[in-house]
Design an enzyme around this catalytic site. Structure first.
Site, PDB file in Angstrom:
ATOM      1  N   ASP A  48      78.296 -34.144  25.613  1.00 22.12           N
ATOM      2  CA  ASP A  48      78.503 -35.033  24.902  1.00 22.12           C
ATOM      3  C   ASP A  48      80.056 -35.584  23.946  1.00 22.12           C
ATOM      4  O   ASP A  48      80.757 -35.280  24.462  1.00 22.12           O
ATOM      5  CB  ASP A  48      76.882 -34.994  23.455  1.00 22.12           C
ATOM      6  CG  ASP A  48      77.654 -33.586  22.667  1.00 22.12           C
ATOM      7  OD1 ASP A  48      79.008 -33.133  22.849  1.00 22.12           O
ATOM      8  OD2 ASP A  48      77.430 -33.462  21.605  1.00 22.12           O
TER       9      ASP A  48
ATOM     10  N   CYS B 199      78.741 -29.306  25.000  1.00 23.70           N
ATOM     11  CA  CYS B 199      78.415 -29.702  24.184  1.00 23.70           C
ATOM     12  C   CYS B 199      79.464 -29.150  22.390  1.00 23.70           C
ATOM     13  O   CYS B 199      79.911 -27.884  23.089  1.00 23.70           O
ATOM     14  CB  CYS B 199      76.817 -30.192  23.179  1.00 23.70           C
ATOM     15  SG  CYS B 199      76.306 -28.247  22.434  1.00 23.70           S
TER      16      CYS B 199
ATOM     17  N   THR C  35      78.994 -26.678  20.258  1.00 24.11           N
ATOM     18  CA  THR C  35      78.961 -25.334  20.604  1.00 24.11           C
ATOM     19  C   THR C  35      78.162 -24.411  21.771  1.00 24.11           C
ATOM     20  O   THR C  35      78.090 -23.165  21.805  1.00 24.11           O
ATOM     21  CB  THR C  35      76.952 -25.189  19.167  1.00 24.11           C
ATOM     22  OG1 THR C  35      76.833 -25.638  19.477  1.00 24.11           O
ATOM     23  CG2 THR C  35      78.270 -24.901  18.278  1.00 24.11           C
TER      24      THR C  35
ATOM     25  N   HIS D 248      73.236 -12.092  38.247  1.00 24.35           N
ATOM     26  CA  HIS D 248      72.107 -11.012  37.801  1.00 24.35           C
ATOM     27  C   HIS D 248      70.869 -12.468  37.411  1.00 24.35           C
ATOM     28  O   HIS D 248      69.502 -12.243  38.191  1.00 24.35           O
ATOM     29  CB  HIS D 248      71.612 -10.141  37.086  1.00 24.35           C
ATOM     30  CG  HIS D 248      72.935  -9.171  37.294  1.00 24.35           C
ATOM     31  ND1 HIS D 248      72.711  -7.986  36.006  1.00 24.35           N
ATOM     32  CD2 HIS D 248      73.492  -8.411  37.823  1.00 24.35           C
ATOM     33  CE1 HIS D 248      72.683  -6.893  36.622  1.00 24.35           C
ATOM     34  NE2 HIS D 248      73.698  -7.507  37.613  1.00 24.35           N
TER      35      HIS D 248
ATOM     36  N   HIS E 242      66.750  -8.455  40.750  1.00 25.20           N
ATOM     37  CA  HIS E 242      66.923  -9.797  40.159  1.00 25.20           C
ATOM     38  C   HIS E 242      66.235 -11.199  40.127  1.00 25.20           C
ATOM     39  O   HIS E 242      65.602 -11.472  39.564  1.00 25.20           O
ATOM     40  CB  HIS E 242      68.632  -9.986  39.978  1.00 25.20           C
ATOM     41  CG  HIS E 242      69.327  -8.847  39.646  1.00 25.20           C
ATOM     42  ND1 HIS E 242      69.661  -8.208  38.414  1.00 25.20           N
ATOM     43  CD2 HIS E 242      69.920  -8.684  41.196  1.00 25.20           C
ATOM     44  CE1 HIS E 242      70.425  -7.208  38.022  1.00 25.20           C
ATOM     45  NE2 HIS E 242      70.820  -8.249  39.315  1.00 25.20           N
TER      46      HIS E 242
HETATM   47  C1  RB5 Z   1      77.555 -32.596  17.626  1.00 27.94           C
HETATM   48  O1  RB5 Z   1      78.106 -33.247  16.275  1.00 27.94           O
HETATM   49  C2  RB5 Z   1      76.875 -31.465  17.774  1.00 27.94           C
HETATM   50  O2  RB5 Z   1      75.734 -31.247  16.582  1.00 27.94           O
HETATM   51  C3  RB5 Z   1      76.860 -30.740  19.194  1.00 27.94           C
HETATM   52  O3  RB5 Z   1      77.881 -31.415  19.760  1.00 27.94           O
HETATM   53  C4  RB5 Z   1      76.321 -29.644  19.611  1.00 27.94           C
HETATM   54  O4  RB5 Z   1      77.450 -28.512  19.101  1.00 27.94           O
HETATM   55  C5  RB5 Z   1      74.601 -29.260  19.525  1.00 27.94           C
HETATM   56  O5  RB5 Z   1      73.794 -28.293  20.055  1.00 27.94           O
END
Ligand code: RB5
Length: 140
Positions: free
Chosen positions: A9, A65, A67, A98, A133
């Site tokens: 994203d 993304c 996180t 694994h 596995h």
């Molecule tokens: C975008 O701001 C953020 O929410 C997205 O990149 C991600 O971290 C969602 O899990």
């Protein structure tokens, strides 16, 4: 050689661009599934697009993304995708050895570029060990 599909994203865009260049320079066949700018967008769109491409050509994927959590949730909705959110090289190596992970998820707001490149290297260089596995994967 398997194709490496990458998608992100807006939050992962810069890291994706860096990884696309890094992998192309290393000689991997790379497919950039978007997004193509830092304009705000919805991570499930790109996660689903990447997963469809990975399943279709039996390749590997890297999803990014902010996180890594959102893309990993979306990717693991796909029956033939085993997506692993990794923050260190050991997780990435073991995810392949694994768990036979076929998608690596990274958080661009969590993991710096240098570490991300090491994690990607560990993921791509490791291979599935099979045996016990495989039995466990069959139970997923
Ligand atoms: C975008 O701001 C953020 O929410 C997205 O990149 C991600 O971290 C969602 O899990």
């Amino acid at each position: 050689m398997q194709t490496i599909h990458l998608a992100s994203d807006h939050a992962g865009f810069q890291l994706k661009q860096r990884l696309v260049a890094f992998l192309a320079h290393k000689g991997y066949r790379v497919e950039d599934e978007g997004t193509h700018s830092e304009e705000s967008c919805d991570y499930p769109v790109y996660a689903h697009k990447l997963c469809q491409a990975v399943v279709k050509d039996q390749g590997l994927g890297i999803l990014i993304c902010g996180t890594g959590i959102g893309v990993s949730m979306a990717a693991n909705r796909h029956a033939d995708i085993r997506a692993a959110l990794c923050t260190c090289e050991l997780q990435a190596r073991l995810a392949r050895q694994h768990n036979n992970a076929n998608v690596l998820c990274l958080g661009a707001r969590i993991t710096g570029e240098e570490l991300a490149m090491s994690i990607v290297g560990a993921f791509l260089e490791a291979s599935f060990e099979g045996g016990r596995h495989q039995r466990r994967i069959d139970m997923l």
